[in-house]
Design a protein around this motif. Structure first.
Motif, PDB file in Angstrom:
ATOM      1  N   ALA A 104     -31.039 -35.414  72.776  1.00 39.24           N
ATOM      2  CA  ALA A 104     -29.782 -36.689  72.171  1.00 39.24           C
ATOM      3  C   ALA A 104     -30.832 -37.674  73.075  1.00 39.24           C
ATOM      4  CB  ALA A 104     -28.721 -35.484  73.162  1.00 39.24           C
ATOM      5  N   CYS A 105     -31.098 -37.686  74.189  1.00 39.36           N
ATOM      6  CA  CYS A 105     -31.479 -38.841  74.090  1.00 39.36           C
ATOM      7  C   CYS A 105     -32.531 -39.515  73.509  1.00 39.36           C
ATOM      8  CB  CYS A 105     -32.277 -39.238  75.725  1.00 39.36           C
ATOM      9  SG  CYS A 105     -31.310 -38.709  77.353  1.00 39.36           S
ATOM     10  N   LEU A 106     -33.818 -38.741  73.178  1.00 35.39           N
ATOM     11  CA  LEU A 106     -34.762 -39.828  71.969  1.00 35.39           C
ATOM     12  C   LEU A 106     -33.617 -40.106  70.653  1.00 35.39           C
ATOM     13  CD1 LEU A 106     -37.117 -36.636  72.167  1.00 35.39           C
ATOM     14  CD2 LEU A 106     -37.947 -39.271  73.200  1.00 35.39           C
ATOM     15  N   VAL A 107     -32.923 -39.397  70.175  1.00 37.45           N
ATOM     16  CA  VAL A 107     -31.912 -39.669  69.062  1.00 37.45           C
ATOM     17  C   VAL A 107     -31.727 -41.176  68.912  1.00 37.45           C
ATOM     18  CG1 VAL A 107     -30.187 -39.319  67.116  1.00 37.45           C
ATOM     19  CG2 VAL A 107     -31.054 -37.170  67.678  1.00 37.45           C
ATOM     20  N   GLY A 108     -31.108 -41.265  69.972  1.00 37.42           N
ATOM     21  CA  GLY A 108     -30.615 -42.660  70.989  1.00 37.42           C
ATOM     22  C   GLY A 108     -31.742 -44.032  71.163  1.00 37.42           C
ATOM     23  N   ILE A 109     -32.565 -43.626  71.425  1.00 41.91           N
ATOM     24  CA  ILE A 109     -33.858 -44.196  70.963  1.00 41.91           C
ATOM     25  C   ILE A 109     -34.674 -44.627  70.146  1.00 41.91           C
ATOM     26  CG2 ILE A 109     -36.480 -44.301  72.028  1.00 41.91           C
ATOM     27  CD1 ILE A 109     -35.600 -42.549  74.584  1.00 41.91           C
ATOM     28  N   SER A 110     -34.457 -43.678  69.283  1.00 45.00           N
ATOM     29  CA  SER A 110     -34.635 -43.720  67.689  1.00 45.00           C
ATOM     30  C   SER A 110     -34.006 -44.748  67.411  1.00 45.00           C
ATOM     31  CB  SER A 110     -34.728 -41.854  67.169  1.00 45.00           C
ATOM     32  OG  SER A 110     -33.701 -41.510  66.663  1.00 45.00           O
ATOM     33  N   ASP A 155     -25.480 -49.810  72.058  1.00 46.70           N
ATOM     34  CA  ASP A 155     -25.123 -49.225  71.073  1.00 46.70           C
ATOM     35  C   ASP A 155     -24.938 -47.755  71.072  1.00 46.70           C
ATOM     36  OD1 ASP A 155     -24.097 -51.313  69.355  1.00 46.70           O
ATOM     37  OD2 ASP A 155     -25.676 -51.544  67.916  1.00 46.70           O
ATOM     38  N   VAL A 156     -26.299 -46.990  71.499  1.00 47.31           N
ATOM     39  CA  VAL A 156     -26.434 -45.911  71.539  1.00 47.31           C
ATOM     40  C   VAL A 156     -25.814 -45.382  72.944  1.00 47.31           C
ATOM     41  CG1 VAL A 156     -28.159 -44.801  72.914  1.00 47.31           C
ATOM     42  CG2 VAL A 156     -28.730 -46.504  71.193  1.00 47.31           C
ATOM     43  N   PHE A 157     -25.708 -46.748  74.073  1.00 47.71           N
ATOM     44  CA  PHE A 157     -24.969 -46.365  74.885  1.00 47.71           C
ATOM     45  C   PHE A 157     -23.790 -46.052  74.618  1.00 47.71           C
ATOM     46  CE2 PHE A 157     -22.098 -47.650  78.841  1.00 47.71           C
ATOM     47  CZ  PHE A 157     -22.662 -46.558  80.292  1.00 47.71           C
ATOM     48  N   ALA A 158     -22.795 -46.584  73.919  1.00 47.63           N
ATOM     49  CA  ALA A 158     -21.162 -46.712  74.394  1.00 47.63           C
ATOM     50  C   ALA A 158     -21.353 -45.432  72.871  1.00 47.63           C
ATOM     51  CB  ALA A 158     -21.173 -47.227  72.739  1.00 47.63           C
ATOM     52  N   GLY A 159     -22.291 -45.077  72.336  1.00 39.60           N
ATOM     53  CA  GLY A 159     -22.634 -43.838  71.119  1.00 39.60           C
ATOM     54  C   GLY A 159     -22.093 -42.565  71.834  1.00 39.60           C
ATOM     55  N   ALA A 160     -23.281 -42.445  73.264  1.00 33.59           N
ATOM     56  CA  ALA A 160     -23.665 -41.568  74.049  1.00 33.59           C
ATOM     57  C   ALA A 160     -22.338 -41.142  74.893  1.00 33.59           C
ATOM     58  CB  ALA A 160     -24.635 -41.730  74.802  1.00 33.59           C
ATOM     59  N   VAL A 161     -21.459 -42.405  74.879  1.00 37.18           N
ATOM     60  CA  VAL A 161     -20.194 -41.598  76.205  1.00 37.18           C
ATOM     61  C   VAL A 161     -18.473 -41.609  75.098  1.00 37.18           C
ATOM     62  CG1 VAL A 161     -18.103 -43.016  77.140  1.00 37.18           C
ATOM     63  CG2 VAL A 161     -20.599 -44.055  77.557  1.00 37.18           C
TER      64      VAL A 161
END
Length: 216
Positions: A109-115, A126-132
């Motif tokens: 999941a973290c790799l998806v966010g980084i990608s 944006d990625v942090f908010a999406g993870a939350v």
């Protein structure tokens, strides 16, 4: 791009059908969770109206991969990241994953966010908010109190996965060279496997004369 594609809602829908087909409550709840996340992402994007990096005029030397996005397709939050973390929670809940197996899924999941940052589609916030968002709704919808037993809902659940299977398999038309084979191959494979699981469920229904989806 390959990592980004396996964070796409289409891929994850097929992956969840494959992973959760023996966990009927979670399979149904995953559809509900996906709806919650979709509309939450859509609403918050319009509220914050944060431009994507490619639409930021004073940003130079930006590298973007993938198709161009519309100006009104805002950045905050990341839908791919939310979907990836939601899927991780559902799979971890279904199989009671602990230790390195759980961390392996979290790493995905973290790799998806980084990608999403690497392809130039999102900002880190944006990625942090999406993870939350993904974690919140994932935990909410995997709670044991969420147990919809009505058979009509469970039939509908199975039907709702079918369009995603079609879309995933249809992505084979986007494969035209080695690069696109790598980028789209996982999507097509997930669609084919998802279709096999879906057909086996239908076959089971007709052979046993039992509902397609029964409660746990």
């Amino acid at each position: 791009m390959t990592i980004t594609n396996i964070g796409d809602a289409t891929f994850l829908s097929c992956a969840l059908l494959i992973a959760l087909h023996n966990h009927k409550r979670l399979l149904t709840n995953a559809v509900i969770c996906g709806v919650f996340i979709h509309y939450t992402i859509k609403f918050t994007k319009n509220i914050f109206a944060v431009l994507r990096p490619e639409h930021t005029l004073d940003l130079t030397n930006l590298i973007t991969l993938g198709p161009a996005l519309k100006l009104d397709n805002y950045a905050m939050p990341s839908g791919h990241t939310a979907s990836a973390f939601m899927a991780v929670i559902f799979i971890a809940s279904a199989y009671q994953l602990r230790s390195w197996k759980l961390w392996l899924l979290i790493s995905y999941a973290c790799l998806v966010g980084i990608s999403r940052i690497a392809v130039g589609a999102h900002w880190p916030a944006d990625v942090f908010a999406g993870a939350v968002i993904g974690i919140f709704f994932g935990l909410l919808c995997t709670h044991e109190k969420w147990n919809i037993t009505h058979i009509a809902v469970q039939y509908l659940t199975l039907a709702l996965y079918l369009p995603f299977i079609y879309i995933a398999i249809h992505r084979v038309k986007s494969i035209h060279d080695a690069t696109s084979l790598i980028n789209e191959g996982a999507m097509v494979l997930a669609g084919i496997l998802g279709l096999a699981i879906w057909l086996l469920s239908v076959k089971s229904h007709f052979n046993k004369k039992t509902p397609l989806l029964t409660t746990e």
